[in-house]
Design an enzyme around this catalytic site. Structure first.
Site, PDB file in Angstrom:
ATOM      1  CD  GLU A   1      34.193 -66.636   9.853  1.00 25.78           C
ATOM      2  OE1 GLU A   1      33.629 -67.366  10.688  1.00 25.78           O
ATOM      3  OE2 GLU A   1      34.695 -65.532  10.127  1.00 25.78           O
TER       4      GLU A   1
ATOM      5  CB  CYS B   1      11.594 -49.880  26.083  1.00 25.68           C
ATOM      6  SG  CYS B   1      10.774 -51.475  25.886  1.00 25.68           S
TER       7      CYS B   1
ATOM      8  CD  GLN C   1      29.871 -54.962  14.169  1.00 29.70           C
ATOM      9  OE1 GLN C   1      29.058 -54.588  15.012  1.00 29.70           O
ATOM     10  NE2 GLN C   1      31.015 -55.532  14.505  1.00 29.70           N
TER      11      GLN C   1
ATOM     12  CB  CYS D   1      32.446 -57.476  20.327  1.00 32.22           C
ATOM     13  SG  CYS D   1      32.596 -59.264  20.529  1.00 32.22           S
TER      14      CYS D   1
ATOM     15  CG  ASP E   1      35.848 -58.593  13.940  1.00 30.95           C
ATOM     16  OD1 ASP E   1      35.694 -58.592  15.181  1.00 30.95           O
ATOM     17  OD2 ASP E   1      34.985 -58.169  13.156  1.00 30.95           O
TER      18      ASP E   1
ATOM     19  CE1 TYR F   1      39.299 -66.372  15.300  1.00 31.19           C
ATOM     20  CE2 TYR F   1      40.855 -64.566  15.038  1.00 31.19           C
ATOM     21  CZ  TYR F   1      40.510 -65.771  15.613  1.00 31.19           C
ATOM     22  OH  TYR F   1      41.365 -66.384  16.498  1.00 31.19           O
TER      23      TYR F   1
END
Length: 410
Positions: free
Chosen positions: A286, A73, A236, A353, A326, A265
């Site tokens: 959640e 890019c 995701q 993450c 998560d 979560y």
């Protein structure tokens, strides 16, 4: 800003969390973007607001590493979306492996020698991002510059990491809007569906806003299931990510029919759905009410709660065989770790993450008697510094579990 030279001549050291290489200048740490360990570069200072460390961007490579490549890019060094376009994809995973290993060692005392696994055999790091949010500059899609609110117009043909099916739609919508969101459903099929929202209004394809999702269009698949997902909710963005993570969680937990599980979560019920398919009775929590509404539609046999995990946990089952969590990027934290240990699961799957947050959480779980028996890492965000991990934890001994029940879980 304090006084600093505009351009520095630097020898780059190891890779650090966040995609920077660490350099040192007269006792000061300089975090450099766009370099590789062992390179010598000229770098422009972009932030010298801290006395202890600065941030800089490499502008000229004086001695290049063999793993350096031409970025696919042309605006990658200015745009904030990618960190590693100048690095061979396989070596990107090696750099991420070093970061995961260093964070686990520093934050949890765990010596990890695993690998960062690619999401697929044909991974070139491009065309994977199924959701994009653009600003608009001069009538064309634009993304924010690195550490800035300034906009950088995407190159002709679109952002190279965005899914190809969404690029023409983004160009078309940007011609008359200030903000554009694009989502691609069925990204791995021959006929993907593209939804576009411009300035908050649907302009193409199914409505991809929460509560406005076209019920005929399953936006995501994993395993043998489809999930309804709101574009403003969490899912995701790599088309293979949900399946990769779900398989890692299920393979690690090895659920048995009749067991009880908590999905913390839980989002729209990804892990809850696959656990339910294995004959497990599931409760999920959640904070997003919209996500909980979709989870109830996606996994009608499970029970879902809306609210903060630490506040809802005391109202959920006091015993569970399995727990999946998560959490957001900051991790679960001390209170939730104690609450999870207090339900005495035989196994815990922690999806993370951020490797630094994972390390902090693993150290907290260790205090409560649970330690990882496996940690896997996945390259679900190619060309960026981000990496996803799945840790499977089991009780180290029964006495530790009993101690945990007298701690923060009650």
């Amino acid at each position: 800003m304090s006084e600093s030279p505009a351009v520095l001549d630097l020898e780059l050291g190891p890779i650090a969390h966040g995609g920077f290489c660490v350099a040192r200048l007269q006792g000061r740490v300089v975090f450099v973007r766009g370099g590789l360990p062992g390179e010598r570069v000229r770098a422009r200072v972009i932030d010298d607001s801290k006395a202890s460390h600065w941030f800089a961007t490499a502008t000229e490579v004086l001695r290049a590493d063999d793993h350096r490549v031409a970025p696919p890019c042309p605006v990658s060094q200015r745009c904030g979306g990618c960190d590693f376009q100048h690095v061979e994809p396989a070596f990107q995973r090696q750099l991420k492996r070093r970061v995961v290993s260093e964070q686990l060692s520093r934050g949890a005392g765990i010596e990890w020698d695993g690998a960062v696994e690619p999401a697929g055999d044909d991974e070139d790091g491009l065309g994977w991002r199924t959701r994009m949010r653009y600003g608009v500059q001069h009538g064309r899609p634009a993304l924010r510059a690195f550490r800035s609110h300034d906009l950088v117009t995407v190159p002709e043909g679109g952002c190279p990491i965005s899914h190809p099916a969404g690029r023409p739609a983004a160009e078309k919508a940007a011609a008359g809007a200030a903000q554009v969101a694009v989502a691609v459903a069925g990204a791995l099929t021959d006929d993907p569906t593209v939804g576009v929202v411009a300035d908050g209004h649907r302009v193409e394809g199914p409505s991809l806003l929460v509560e406005g999702l076209d019920p005929r269009v399953p936006l995501a698949r994993a395993g043998n299931r489809s999930w309804k997902v709101g574009a403003d909710g969490f899912w995701q963005v790599h088309p293979r990510a949900a399946t990769v993570l779900a398989e890692a969680v299920i393979d690690g937990l090895k659920p048995r029919p009749g067991e009880r599980a908590l999905d913390l979560y839980c989002g729209v019920g990804l892990f809850a759905g696959l656990l339910a398919d294995a004959g497990v009775r599931v409760e999920g929590v959640e904070v997003s009410r919209a996500a909980v509404g979709l989870a109830r539609r996606n996994v009608p046999g499970a029970r879902f709660w809306a609210g903060r995990t630490d506040r809802i946990m005391p109202r959920m089952s006091h015993r569970a065989d399995l727990v999946v969590l998560d959490p957001p990027r900051k991790g679960a934290g001390r209170k939730v770790a104690g609450q999870v240990a207090s339900v005495r699961p035989r196994a815990i799957a922690h999806v993370a993450c951020d490797p630094a947050a994972l390390a902090r959480d693993l150290s907290l779980f260790a205090e409560n008697g649970y330690r990882p028996v496996s940690i896997r890492a996945f390259d679900l965000f190619p060309m960026t510094h981000h990496v996803e991990c799945v840790a499977i934890l089991r009780a180290s001994d029964d006495e530790a579990i009993l101690r945990a029940q007298d701690g923060d879980g009650h």
